[in-house]
Design an enzyme around this catalytic site. Sequence first.
Site, short mmCIF file in Angstrom:
data_model
loop_
_atom_site.label_atom_id
_atom_site.label_comp_id
_atom_site.label_asym_id
_atom_site.label_seq_id
_atom_site.Cartn_x
_atom_site.Cartn_y
_atom_site.Cartn_z
CD GLU A 60 13.61 3.21 11.30
OE1 GLU A 60 13.13 2.06 11.12
OE2 GLU A 60 13.14 4.04 12.11
CG HIS A 129 5.87 -1.22 4.15
ND1 HIS A 129 4.97 -0.31 4.65
CD2 HIS A 129 6.30 -1.94 5.22
CE1 HIS A 129 4.85 -0.48 5.95
NE2 HIS A 129 5.65 -1.46 6.32
#
Length: 331
Positions: A60, A129
């Site tokens: 990321e 998540h």
Amino acid sequence: MAQITLVESITQALAYELNADQRVVVFGEDVGINGGVFRATDGLQQQFGVDRVRDTPLAETMIAGIAVGMAAQGLRPVAEFQFMGFIYPAIDHVLSHAARYRNRTRGRLSCPIVYRAPYGGGIHAPEHHSESMEALFAHIPGLRLVIPSSPARAYGLLLAAIRNPDPVIFLEPKRIYRAVRQEVPDDGDALPLDRAFILREGNDVTLISWGASLKETLAAAEQLSTEGISAEVIDPATLKPLDIHTVIDSLEKTHRCVVVHEAPRFGGLGAEIVAQINEYAFDLLQAPVNRVTGYDTVIPYYRLEDDYLPGVSRIVSAVREVLEYSTGEVK
């Protein structure tokens, strides 16, 4: 015209801009061959090639940094993070570079990036998540924060975000990715950023919510209507900068307000909305603004997820509280 879901409207908007503007590049983890974990980029690599829709490593920080370099050199990158809970390693590049390029170069360079991420709970996924940490990005000067809540708004707002000359955090509420279908013309018409949408008109109370929580907020407004309570529902859509003018216009009619979001309560964007209402429209209020939010805990696993997320009954109770405060009795 076929009706499409919110996630399909994201695909449609990306395809439109990839075709219309050769500077647009889409990249992220599994966005190419697999079409994304939620299939938001399904078929785009096959249509536009690996140079325009590119898979990346699970990195990321790298994704965020490459986007800054691309934008500074004239491209319009659309970078995807698989889940909002994975975005934290990227914050340094977002905060220290993407959001500051215009200021740092005294306007010589802008940074037209869209950072996309599915966010929020409600799909029975693990904690990383399922997070709703939008307030982190609203606090960063130089960023826009956009959260769509319907297929049509997702299409129009994503087009506007990609065309915007400055960085945009575009959070997609995955709980409603496939919850509703709408006819969405693929005409390239963008919706305005920085403007709230009135989804339902009313006179007794203003309900403000965004993302997936609008589903329960609208359901609560419908239930209240059966009791003779008329609720106006506002979707800010662009959370930063906030269209407080639409909120004030609503409060001139209703004089009462409830803010609903699934993010934790402390320091959430609901608190900022309440602060701005108190600053600019305090004299319009006939009751303190109420908030219905997630709790100040890590979002729980699926057995307790429904207890964590604001539900219709909690919203209805909050509305009754603000009505009772101002009238002495529930309407």
